[in-house]
Design a protein around this motif. Structure first.
Motif, short mmCIF file in Angstrom:
data_model
loop_
_atom_site.label_atom_id
_atom_site.label_comp_id
_atom_site.label_asym_id
_atom_site.label_seq_id
_atom_site.Cartn_x
_atom_site.Cartn_y
_atom_site.Cartn_z
N ALA A 1 13.55 12.32 -2.41
CA ALA A 1 14.52 11.55 -3.19
C ALA A 1 14.64 10.14 -2.63
O ALA A 1 14.76 9.17 -3.39
CB ALA A 1 15.88 12.26 -3.17
N GLU A 2 14.59 10.01 -1.31
CA GLU A 2 14.64 8.68 -0.69
C GLU A 2 13.40 7.87 -1.06
O GLU A 2 13.48 6.65 -1.27
CB GLU A 2 14.75 8.80 0.84
N GLY A 3 12.25 8.54 -1.14
CA GLY A 3 11.02 7.87 -1.55
C GLY A 3 11.10 7.37 -2.98
O GLY A 3 10.66 6.25 -3.28
N LEU A 4 11.66 8.19 -3.85
CA LEU A 4 11.84 7.76 -5.24
C LEU A 4 12.77 6.56 -5.33
O LEU A 4 12.48 5.60 -6.06
CB LEU A 4 12.40 8.91 -6.08
N ALA A 5 13.84 6.57 -4.57
CA ALA A 5 14.79 5.45 -4.58
C ALA A 5 14.14 4.17 -4.07
O ALA A 5 14.32 3.09 -4.64
CB ALA A 5 16.03 5.80 -3.76
N ALA B 1 0.83 -1.21 0.00
CA ALA B 1 0.00 0.00 0.00
C ALA B 1 0.86 1.26 0.00
O ALA B 1 0.58 2.22 -0.72
CB ALA B 1 -0.94 -0.01 1.20
N ARG B 2 1.92 1.26 0.78
CA ARG B 2 2.81 2.43 0.81
C ARG B 2 3.57 2.55 -0.51
O ARG B 2 3.80 3.65 -1.01
CB ARG B 2 3.76 2.35 2.00
N TYR B 3 3.97 1.42 -1.07
CA TYR B 3 4.62 1.44 -2.38
C TYR B 3 3.69 2.06 -3.42
O TYR B 3 4.10 2.89 -4.22
CB TYR B 3 5.03 0.02 -2.78
N GLU B 4 2.42 1.64 -3.41
CA GLU B 4 1.46 2.19 -4.37
C GLU B 4 1.35 3.71 -4.24
O GLU B 4 1.26 4.42 -5.24
CB GLU B 4 0.07 1.58 -4.16
N ASN C 1 -3.23 7.78 6.81
CA ASN C 1 -2.39 6.85 7.57
C ASN C 1 -1.19 6.41 6.75
O ASN C 1 -0.06 6.37 7.26
CB ASN C 1 -3.22 5.65 8.01
N ILE C 2 -1.41 6.09 5.48
CA ILE C 2 -0.32 5.68 4.60
C ILE C 2 0.71 6.80 4.49
O ILE C 2 1.92 6.58 4.63
CB ILE C 2 -0.86 5.29 3.21
N VAL C 3 0.23 8.02 4.26
CA VAL C 3 1.14 9.15 4.11
C VAL C 3 1.89 9.42 5.41
O VAL C 3 3.10 9.68 5.40
CB VAL C 3 0.39 10.41 3.61
N GLN C 4 1.21 9.34 6.55
CA GLN C 4 1.90 9.56 7.84
C GLN C 4 3.04 8.57 8.02
O GLN C 4 4.12 8.94 8.49
CB GLN C 4 0.89 9.44 8.99
N ARG C 5 2.83 7.34 7.65
CA ARG C 5 3.89 6.33 7.79
C ARG C 5 5.05 6.61 6.84
O ARG C 5 6.21 6.43 7.19
CB ARG C 5 3.31 4.93 7.59
#
Length: 171
Positions: free
Chosen positions: A124-128, A61-64, A95-99
């Motif tokens: 940038a870390e999220g993109l990686a 879900a977080r990946y999505e 909730n997903i965004v907070q995590r």
């Protein structure tokens, strides 16, 4: 992911047979078996995807959500737009965004058009992290490596018809 149960028979096919015995040949046994099969495949795929994403500290879900942000024009979206696009309740999107914020993969920035709202912006870390999970999902052929190109096309077409029939989107 736990090992799947390896039964010596197909429990969904058996349920279909029992359904016909109980409610007759005119019952909706085929529809029940199809629906149950879709739900079981969803369980199997989600477990596999969560395992793959988990190797990178994420859930599927977080990946999505990261993919959604990466695909957006400005790599940012409002909470309501995230919920809408992921087809989840606004509370789940928050909730997903907070995590993701806690992991440093997303930042929340004020929405100048809505004082109470905020945008989620991928870092940038999220993109990686998103790219790393994508490599692993592609390597796993999204858990559907047993299907050929024609089968993928047919499956997508059939499932799209179900989504159109449920008014999931406007074709």
């Amino acid at each position: 992911m736990s090992e799947p149960v390896r039964l010596p028979f197909d429990p969904i096919e058996r349920a279909r047979e029992l359904w016909v015995q109980r409610w007759g040949a005119g019952s909706r046994a085929d529809a029940m078996a199809s629906a149950t099969s879709v739900m079981r495949v969803q369980q199997l795929l989600l477990a596999r995807f969560d395992t793959i994403a988990g190797r990178h500290g994420l859930t599927f879900a977080r990946y999505e959500a990261l993919v959604l942000l990466a695909f957006s024009r400005e790599q940012r979206l409002s909470m309501s737009r995230i919920g809408e696009r992921l087809m989840v309740h606004p509370t789940s999107a928050t909730n997903i965004v907070q995590r993701l914020v806690a992991q440093g993969l997303v930042e929340r920035v004020p929405n100048p058009a809505d004082r109470r709202g905020a945008f989620a912006v991928i870092t940038a870390e999220g993109l990686a992290a998103m790219e790393a999970v994508t490599v692993d999902l592609e390597e796993a052929d999204f858990g559907l490596g047993m299907l050929g190109a024609d089968e993928h096309a047919a499956l997508f077409s059939v499932l799209r018809e179900v989504r159109v029939g449920a008014r999931d989107f406007l074709p």
